[in-house]
Structure formats: structure tokens, C-alpha cells
Design an enzyme around this catalytic site. Structure first.
Site, PDB file in Angstrom:
ATOM      1  N   LYS A  13      -0.736  -9.354   8.994  1.00 40.16           N
ATOM      2  CA  LYS A  13      -0.689 -10.809   8.797  1.00 40.16           C
ATOM      3  C   LYS A  13       0.082 -11.194   7.534  1.00 40.16           C
ATOM      4  O   LYS A  13       0.691 -12.251   7.490  1.00 40.16           O
ATOM      5  CB  LYS A  13      -2.072 -11.434   8.827  1.00 40.16           C
ATOM      6  CG  LYS A  13      -3.031 -10.957   7.762  1.00 40.16           C
ATOM      7  CD  LYS A  13      -4.397 -11.587   7.990  1.00 40.16           C
ATOM      8  CE  LYS A  13      -5.357 -11.269   6.867  1.00 40.16           C
ATOM      9  NZ  LYS A  13      -5.450  -9.836   6.491  1.00 40.16           N
ATOM     10  N   ARG A  88     -11.946 -16.094   4.358  1.00 43.93           N
ATOM     11  CA  ARG A  88     -12.404 -14.811   4.875  1.00 43.93           C
ATOM     12  C   ARG A  88     -13.879 -14.845   5.233  1.00 43.93           C
ATOM     13  O   ARG A  88     -14.416 -13.847   5.705  1.00 43.93           O
ATOM     14  CB  ARG A  88     -12.190 -13.753   3.804  1.00 43.93           C
ATOM     15  CG  ARG A  88     -10.965 -12.876   4.058  1.00 43.93           C
ATOM     16  CD  ARG A  88     -11.076 -11.724   3.104  1.00 43.93           C
ATOM     17  NE  ARG A  88     -10.242 -10.605   3.354  1.00 43.93           N
ATOM     18  CZ  ARG A  88      -9.020 -10.435   2.871  1.00 43.93           C
ATOM     19  NH1 ARG A  88      -8.429 -11.390   2.214  1.00 43.93           N
ATOM     20  NH2 ARG A  88      -8.384  -9.294   3.073  1.00 43.93           N
ATOM     21  N   ARG A 127       0.469   3.266   4.440  1.00 44.65           N
ATOM     22  CA  ARG A 127       0.990   2.189   3.594  1.00 44.65           C
ATOM     23  C   ARG A 127       1.172   2.674   2.163  1.00 44.65           C
ATOM     24  O   ARG A 127       0.366   3.438   1.641  1.00 44.65           O
ATOM     25  CB  ARG A 127      -0.037   1.049   3.615  1.00 44.65           C
ATOM     26  CG  ARG A 127       0.589  -0.288   3.675  1.00 44.65           C
ATOM     27  CD  ARG A 127      -0.231  -1.244   4.453  1.00 44.65           C
ATOM     28  NE  ARG A 127      -1.315  -1.812   3.657  1.00 44.65           N
ATOM     29  CZ  ARG A 127      -1.845  -3.008   3.924  1.00 44.65           C
ATOM     30  NH1 ARG A 127      -1.387  -3.725   4.913  1.00 44.65           N
ATOM     31  NH2 ARG A 127      -2.834  -3.454   3.201  1.00 44.65           N
ATOM     32  N   ARG A 160      -2.618   2.388  -2.262  1.00 47.69           N
ATOM     33  CA  ARG A 160      -3.528   1.514  -3.013  1.00 47.69           C
ATOM     34  C   ARG A 160      -4.972   1.968  -2.825  1.00 47.69           C
ATOM     35  O   ARG A 160      -5.342   2.415  -1.742  1.00 47.69           O
ATOM     36  CB  ARG A 160      -3.409   0.075  -2.482  1.00 47.69           C
ATOM     37  CG  ARG A 160      -2.496  -0.775  -3.267  1.00 47.69           C
ATOM     38  CD  ARG A 160      -2.214  -2.143  -2.687  1.00 47.69           C
ATOM     39  NE  ARG A 160      -3.193  -2.707  -1.768  1.00 47.69           N
ATOM     40  CZ  ARG A 160      -2.947  -3.780  -1.027  1.00 47.69           C
ATOM     41  NH1 ARG A 160      -1.786  -4.387  -1.079  1.00 47.69           N
ATOM     42  NH2 ARG A 160      -3.854  -4.253  -0.216  1.00 47.69           N
ATOM     43  N   ARG A 171     -13.661  -1.863   4.653  1.00 45.78           N
ATOM     44  CA  ARG A 171     -13.030  -3.189   4.785  1.00 45.78           C
ATOM     45  C   ARG A 171     -13.085  -3.684   6.230  1.00 45.78           C
ATOM     46  O   ARG A 171     -13.229  -4.868   6.480  1.00 45.78           O
ATOM     47  CB  ARG A 171     -11.574  -3.137   4.305  1.00 45.78           C
ATOM     48  CG  ARG A 171     -11.462  -2.952   2.802  1.00 45.78           C
ATOM     49  CD  ARG A 171     -10.034  -2.763   2.387  1.00 45.78           C
ATOM     50  NE  ARG A 171      -9.269  -3.990   2.450  1.00 45.78           N
ATOM     51  CZ  ARG A 171      -7.950  -4.047   2.393  1.00 45.78           C
ATOM     52  NH1 ARG A 171      -7.242  -2.938   2.282  1.00 45.78           N
ATOM     53  NH2 ARG A 171      -7.325  -5.181   2.446  1.00 45.78           N
TER      54      ARG A 171
HETATM   55  P1  AMP Z   1      -5.738  -8.567   0.974  1.00 47.51           P
HETATM   56  O1  AMP Z   1      -4.508  -8.201   0.222  1.00 47.51           O
HETATM   57  O2  AMP Z   1      -5.699  -9.963   1.574  1.00 47.51           O
HETATM   58  O3  AMP Z   1      -6.131  -7.543   2.002  1.00 47.51           O
HETATM   59  O4  AMP Z   1      -6.930  -8.637  -0.103  1.00 47.51           O
HETATM   60  C1  AMP Z   1      -7.302  -7.512  -0.849  1.00 47.51           C
HETATM   61  C2  AMP Z   1      -8.728  -7.672  -1.361  1.00 47.51           C
HETATM   62  O5  AMP Z   1      -8.824  -8.865  -2.168  1.00 47.51           O
HETATM   63  C3  AMP Z   1      -9.797  -7.864  -0.285  1.00 47.51           C
HETATM   64  O6  AMP Z   1     -10.252  -6.649   0.262  1.00 47.51           O
HETATM   65  C4  AMP Z   1     -10.887  -8.592  -1.056  1.00 47.51           C
HETATM   66  O7  AMP Z   1     -11.622  -7.699  -1.889  1.00 47.51           O
HETATM   67  C5  AMP Z   1     -10.086  -9.495  -1.978  1.00 47.51           C
HETATM   68  N1  AMP Z   1      -9.858 -10.812  -1.334  1.00 47.51           N
HETATM   69  C6  AMP Z   1      -8.662 -11.351  -0.966  1.00 47.51           C
HETATM   70  N2  AMP Z   1      -8.834 -12.571  -0.427  1.00 47.51           N
HETATM   71  C7  AMP Z   1     -10.174 -12.819  -0.447  1.00 47.51           C
HETATM   72  C8  AMP Z   1     -10.977 -13.895  -0.021  1.00 47.51           C
HETATM   73  N3  AMP Z   1     -10.461 -14.993   0.565  1.00 47.51           N
HETATM   74  N4  AMP Z   1     -12.326 -13.801  -0.211  1.00 47.51           N
HETATM   75  C9  AMP Z   1     -12.863 -12.725  -0.796  1.00 47.51           C
HETATM   76  N5  AMP Z   1     -12.161 -11.658  -1.196  1.00 47.51           N
HETATM   77  C10 AMP Z   1     -10.825 -11.693  -1.045  1.00 47.51           C
END
Ligand code: AMP
Length: 214
Positions: A13, A88, A127, A160, A171
Site C-alpha cells: 500500500k 489502523r 525487503r 528493518r 504485525r
Molecule cells: P508502517 O510503515 O505503516 O508499516 O508503520 C510501521 C509501524 O509504525 C507500525 O508497525 C506501527 O508500530 C507504527 N504505526 C504506523 N502508523 C500507525 C498508526 N496509524 N497507528 C499506530 N501505529 C502506527
């Protein structure tokens, strides 16, 4: 056009959000990127967020909602935006809706990029992210020109912490429990669009454009 991207971590996404932002000239707002930038800068927010992120957990709603609600009211968001990684949870979606309602505004589309868990686990273990500029690669699909080195800034590429297999599993559990209910939430609001995220990246994008309009 105000767009939300939904989908499991690793569904692609983020890649699609960037392409949408480019095509429609609207900002791409990634909460994950915002947190990573804060971690890199060593801010208080970054320190707090990191403890959750490293465990594959969501950052608490109160640390993310105000940040996004402020961001979408900035000038560059007047013609729309694409939110990537937010909301989320149902409370995040409700807070966003309440804030938008006050502004006489609403989300136009929630695009769900659907990919089964098995594909996600395979994708994420390949990744790689740049320690310098944050660019992302995939050892099979988007390899850097030189193995382990960023094409853009020449720094080292790493897996990462939150892409490590045990964290990915966590996750995905968190996604199914807390984020998947948003699919119903946006279906009821008549803004949900589903696309098959297992297709080639360009095909997925064309499917999204068909929904959003040229
Ligand atoms: P992403 O890059 O979107 O996969 O985000 C990486 C990490 O950031 C996630 O696994 C969460 O720990 C945190 N995170 C990002 N966006 C949110 C959100 N809207 N609510 C809570 N945690 C978030």
C-alpha cells in the site's frame, strides 16, 4: 480527493500510495514514515514510538491521531491527500471522521490492497531499507544495482527490525485483530474499493486508477 490506503503490512500500500500521490498531485502522508523520521531525529515522539514499533505493536492512538488531524489541515492538503498507514484502528477512524466532519469534509475512498498472509511473509523477508535516506528495495522484485547498497545515497541496506520474520508474524496478528475491522467500517460508509494486491505492481495501480478515475 481524500484517500485512505488499507491493507496488511507488506501488501504494497505504501508503493501504491506514492504512485497515487504522484498521479493526482496530492501529498502522501505515511504515519510509519513520520514515526521513522522522528526516531532518526531522536525526538520524544520517536523515542516513544520506537518501543512499540520494534515489537510489531501499534503506537497508541493518542500519539498518532492529533498528528494526522493537524497534518491534513495544512495548506498542501486542500485538494486532497492519500493516507498510508492511518487509520489502523476503529478509534483512529472515528477520530478522523469526527475531525473531518467538523471541517465539513469526508474521506472519498478507502482502497483495500488485498494480499494473503503467506505472500506477505515471503515479501517482507526480502525487503531492505536504506539506513541513510529510507528508500526501500526488495531482493527479488526491486533489487538495488549493487547488493546491500542504496542506489540513491550509497548507504547500507538493512532488514528493518519490524520486517524481521517474528515481528512480521506479530504485525499480521495485530493487523487482523485491530486494522481489518476497518474494511467493514468503510464498507458501511460506502467508500470501500477492493483491489487484488497479488498482481504486478503496475496492474494493481491501474486497478486503483479505474476506481479513482483518470
Ligand atoms: P508502517 O510503515 O505503516 O508499516 O508503520 C510501521 C509501524 O509504525 C507500525 O508497525 C506501527 O508500530 C507504527 N504505526 C504506523 N502508523 C500507525 C498508526 N496509524 N497507528 C499506530 N501505529 C502506527
Amino acid at each position: 480527493m481524500k484517500i485512505i490506503m488499507l491493507g496488511a503490512p507488506g501488501a504494497g500500500k505504501g508503493t501504491q500510495a506514492k504512485k497515487i500521490a504522484d498521479k493526482y498531485s496530492i501529498p502522501h502522508i505515511s504515519t510509519g514514515d513520520i514515526f521513522r523520521a522522528n526516531i532518526k531525529e531522536g525526538t520524544e515522539l520517536g523515542k516513544k514510538a520506537k518501543t512499540y514499533m520494534d515489537q510489531g505493536l501499534l503506537v497508541p492512538d493518542d500519539l498518532v491521531v492529533d498528528l494526522v488531524v493537524d497534518r491534513v489541515q495544512q495548506d498542501d492538503c486542500k485538494n486532497g491527500y492519500v493516507l498510508d498507514g492511518f487509520p489502523r484502528t476503529i478509534p483512529q477512524a472515528e477520530s478522523l471522521d469526527a475531525a473531518l466532519e467538523k471541517l465539513n469534509d469526508k474521506i472519498d475512498y478507502a482502497v483495500n490492497v488485498e494480499v494473503p498472509d503467506e505472500n506477505i511473509i515471503r515479501r517482507m523477508s526480502g525487503r531492505r531499507a536504506c539506513l541513510g535516506c529510507g528508500a526501500t528495495y526488495h531482493i527479488e522484485h526491486i533489487p538495488p544495482k549493487t547488493e546491500g547498497i542504496c542506489d540513491t545515497c550509497g548507504k547500507e541496506l538493512v532488514l528493518r527490525d519490524d520486517d524481521k520474520p517474528e515481528t512480521v508474524k506479530k504485525r499480521l496478528d495485530v493487523y487482523h485483530e485491530q486494522t481489518q475491522p476497518l474494511i467493514d467500517y468503510y464498507t458501511k460508509k460506502n467508500v470501500l474499493a477492493e483491489v487484488d494486491g497479488t498482481k504486478d505492481m503496475e496492474e494493481v495501480f491501474q486497478d486503483i486508477v479505474k476506481v479513482l478515475g483518470a
